[in-house]
Design a protein around this motif. Sequence first.
Motif, PDB file in Angstrom:
ATOM      1  N   SER A 252       3.601  -1.301  -4.728  1.00 43.54           N
ATOM      2  CA  SER A 252       2.223  -1.000  -5.132  1.00 43.54           C
ATOM      3  C   SER A 252       1.250  -1.390  -4.023  1.00 43.54           C
ATOM      4  O   SER A 252       0.310  -0.644  -3.722  1.00 43.54           O
ATOM      5  N   THR A 256      -1.149   1.182  -1.914  1.00 39.55           N
ATOM      6  CA  THR A 256      -2.605   0.979  -1.832  1.00 39.55           C
ATOM      7  C   THR A 256      -3.078   1.102  -0.386  1.00 39.55           C
ATOM      8  O   THR A 256      -4.076   1.774  -0.097  1.00 39.55           O
ATOM      9  N   THR A 259      -2.628   4.784   0.891  1.00 44.02           N
ATOM     10  CA  THR A 259      -3.617   5.680   0.276  1.00 44.02           C
ATOM     11  C   THR A 259      -4.987   5.517   0.912  1.00 44.02           C
ATOM     12  O   THR A 259      -5.707   6.492   1.138  1.00 44.02           O
ATOM     13  N   CYS A 275       7.297   3.200  -8.876  1.00 40.07           N
ATOM     14  CA  CYS A 275       5.878   3.371  -8.517  1.00 40.07           C
ATOM     15  C   CYS A 275       5.516   4.833  -8.729  1.00 40.07           C
ATOM     16  O   CYS A 275       5.848   5.696  -7.901  1.00 40.07           O
ATOM     17  N   ASP A 277       2.839   6.389  -8.418  1.00 38.26           N
ATOM     18  CA  ASP A 277       1.871   6.981  -7.484  1.00 38.26           C
ATOM     19  C   ASP A 277       2.563   7.749  -6.362  1.00 38.26           C
ATOM     20  O   ASP A 277       1.934   8.544  -5.658  1.00 38.26           O
TER      21      ASP A 277
END
Length: 395
Positions: A252, A256, A259, A275, A277
Amino acid sequence: MNNKQKNKVLFSLAQLLELNREKIKEANKADINAFPEMDDSMKDRLKVDDKKIDGMIQSLEEVASQPDPEGKILYEFVREDRLRVVNQTVPFGTILIIYESRPDVTIEAAATAFKAGNRILLKGGKEARQTNLLLTGLWKQALAEQNANEDYIQYLDLSREETQVLIKENSHRVDLIIPRGGEGLIRFVQENASVPVIVSGRGNNFLYVDDNSDFAMAIRLVLNGKKRISVCNAIDKVLIHKNINGLKDKLSDLMTNLTKKGIEVWGNKQIVSLCTDIKEENDAATLCEEYLAPKLYLSLVDGTQDAINMINRYSGGHTAVIVTNDATQAVEFMQQVDCAAVYHNASSRFTDGGQFGVGAEIAISTQKLHFRGPLGAQQLVTNKWFVFGNGQIRE
């Protein structure tokens, strides 16, 4: 041409780059404006700003400061009959460099070949034509200022079809070809050239994060590996040991950071389950792909040997990185991974001739002959046998 004269030419060219900064940037702007449809990766390679000009100047000065690659004695033997046998370095002769998008190649790669005593034929891409012609003109001016033959550097303003004929027929009596570009260009040269070819290979570089590692360091190295998307030393794949403590939280954190940098992250079903995402991609073909884009692929592995096997199967043989606190694991990884450059706890972005201390580079070879990795002036020579006698005959 002796070493002193070669160095004077290189220093003259460095001064001319400084004096012609604005003209270079204007020519480069015209090139960029002529191809508004180019993607960000190509634009990054094509653009010449003050920073790139500074880099060219620095490369010329570094190459000039190096020892002369010519005339080094590699082996010497005197027979009982006093016949003296010497093997020493000599230039290849004429080197053809075919490249796309990057005008700095016109300066840096040519300087590397020139320092080694070679004559250079340059064939750049049409998208950089104005910049390349201007830079070649500065080369010729520098040669003329030092009373050297201007034919040492020639720019071939040829169409794609004319270049293909040149490669097939070797009408310019080339001794060595170095193609720097896409896989299509490299494949055509390899299949059609009648002289040796040095392949400046593609990237598709892997970074492996061990279970005994500093994950914060790994994140820094991954981010730095994606700092420029257009370069061959960028990271495209990250392999992560599946037994890392707190893996879900660490993934994660990695996501972050990626991204925030606008990097699109993909992974297989296994890692997506940890995850959500991460975008799911289960086609193994992506593991072979050099992205040249703000894109990264993540995968879980069972351990160091699993990572080594994946890298040796899918990577471009350019660069690989291990992030670990275990020195034994690092040595195992670095010895077994079949890449030109291998790293322990450092960024892949250092795979560069200037960063390795060889000055400007002409290519980063992923071949095993005749040299591997960043090729500087010291590697752009071949060898020749010189035998000195006094009437000796072989009975």
